[in-house]
Design an enzyme around this catalytic site. Sequence first.
Site, PDB file in Angstrom:
ATOM      1  N   ASP A  22      36.273  52.768  44.123  1.00 22.65           N
ATOM      2  CA  ASP A  22      36.955  51.557  43.663  1.00 22.65           C
ATOM      3  C   ASP A  22      38.363  51.509  44.253  1.00 22.65           C
ATOM      4  OD1 ASP A  22      37.175  49.199  41.851  1.00 22.65           O
ATOM      5  OD2 ASP A  22      38.748  50.409  40.952  1.00 22.65           O
ATOM      6  N   THR A  61      38.839  44.424  45.129  1.00 19.07           N
ATOM      7  CA  THR A  61      40.101  45.162  45.297  1.00 19.07           C
ATOM      8  C   THR A  61      40.184  45.811  46.679  1.00 19.07           C
ATOM      9  OG1 THR A  61      39.050  47.047  44.202  1.00 19.07           O
ATOM     10  CG2 THR A  61      40.406  45.614  42.850  1.00 19.07           C
ATOM     11  N   THR A  62      39.053  46.276  47.198  1.00 21.81           N
ATOM     12  CA  THR A  62      39.057  46.867  48.542  1.00 21.81           C
ATOM     13  C   THR A  62      39.128  45.770  49.602  1.00 21.81           C
ATOM     14  OG1 THR A  62      37.710  48.703  47.700  1.00 21.81           O
ATOM     15  CG2 THR A  62      37.831  48.439  50.083  1.00 21.81           C
ATOM     16  N   ASP A 110      33.825  46.391  36.393  1.00 19.75           N
ATOM     17  CA  ASP A 110      34.023  45.422  37.483  1.00 19.75           C
ATOM     18  C   ASP A 110      33.009  44.290  37.388  1.00 19.75           C
ATOM     19  OD1 ASP A 110      36.076  46.921  38.396  1.00 19.75           O
ATOM     20  OD2 ASP A 110      35.110  47.620  40.236  1.00 19.75           O
TER      21      ASP A 110
END
Length: 555
Positions: free
Chosen positions: A80, A113-114, A407
């Site tokens: 994550d 997020t990545t 998530d």
Amino acid sequence: SLTSLLPQRKDRAMATIQPRNPVQIFNAGADEQKQESARITAYSGAIAVADLVKTTLGPKGMDKILQSMDEHGQISVTNDGATILKSLYIDNPASKIIVEVSKSQDNEVGDGTTSVVVLAGELLREADQLVLDNIHPQIIISGWRKAADVARKALEESAIDNSADEEKFRSDLMDIARTTLSSKVLGHGYKEKFAKMAVDAVLRLKGSTNLEMIHYIKEVGSSLEESFLDEGFILNKKIGVGQPKRVENAKIMVANTAMDHDKIKIFGATVEAESPEEIAAIETAERARMTAKCQKILAHDINVFINRQLIYNLPEQIFADHGVASIEHADFEGVERLAFVTGGDIVSTFDSPDKVTLGECDLIEEIMIGEKKMIRFSGCKRGEACTIILRGPTVHLLDEAQRSLHDALSVLSQTVSTDKRTVLGAGCSEMIMAQAVDELAKKTPGKESIAVESFARALRKIPHIIADNGGYDSVELVSKLRAAHFKGDTTYGLNMQSGEIADVRALAIVESFKVKRQVLLSAAEAAEMILRIDEVIRSAPRQRTEDPRYGHGGH
């Protein structure tokens, strides 16, 4: 005369162009970087952070081990992006901006997020080359703004809204959950089970984004296959000795009060007694105080008492004699959540029963999960409440499973409550946006067109990296994908199972429109902010001096 003034003017002109020493405006110890040096510091720091997490992108991304450097050496295994970046101590100022963007993406929509970090990094990589080619940062920014606007419009045009059809919308939610989990630890073998669990939990919220009503219980043992969703609230505690283990139509008091006064507890004081009878009198007084407190609690007409603090033997026995089930030492997070889902107040004083709102639920009972007894609250006042019980062989796997599921729940709750549109994943949306930006570049005159083209190249880097992480020939796949989109096959993306391009709508690889839009806009804004940097100033720390009023060592 005029001739006599000429030498004087010449002397003054000579004086004005004499070289001067640089003026120091910072305190000693301050550091300043300008122009090329500042640009390298800013760009390289942000690109380094993007390179750090880009190997975790996609369904075949790798994991990172994060190990603390203290004496315990605790580790966590995750892919994550936000979790990885939050765990790092970063000194580079531009890197901190990228980390903050990842955190805001996590807080806003829960996923991507990545992707947001990788896209921002690729934009800056393109900008670095353009600046070396003597294109001013402001021209690049102007081109990027036009490109981002066109990309957003292309994304909106490709979005589909099935919210009018309940069955199709649930199918979309299942597809979003599967796609979100496919890049997590739960995506390998358990994707279908956990996707259904996440959709069922979110639909119970009835449009709310408050994930506090979804409780997690992590119990080491068995395998992830044994995890399940329970339609109630489960507390990892036991009911007191000799008290009813099953209570129907429960009236619950949730309290945060000391229930241990039946024993002498005087800190920092000495009690002198001349005989055992005097000690017995003190103990009797304490017992009388505790008995009176229990009677006040019982006057609220309750049959379940849950306390944040310990419940000692005397009050436990009094509650048992009156048929009241008591639960002690419920952790504060559990107490707050329990009060919320049962609709009650957290009480600390018991003098006014008419002012206290009690919690309610249909049934409280003890259940076994693995080898542990827990308490289940069924039919809570807030019917949205539910509990996800996660089983697994190690603590690290359970922690990562919770992060993965959180998530998915965040993305689904945002999709249900705010923006119900969906877009295609597997690099398809990025190629649609890149193609629209390429068309804009053909119509844009001047150097701005080069900046617009760079934005399209950065977007195409996302499927490029996804393919690389799967061990496939990324140049071959992205070239095929670009040609397919040019021919009009705008639903084509990467099939990471076969290593070919395919119709991703048929493969049901669907993502939330809100996540994709947030990734695009956040990455563009963060890259623009870093691109504007032309100077880095590090202030000198304030010098600490001894204060004579406090002697040596005082500050």
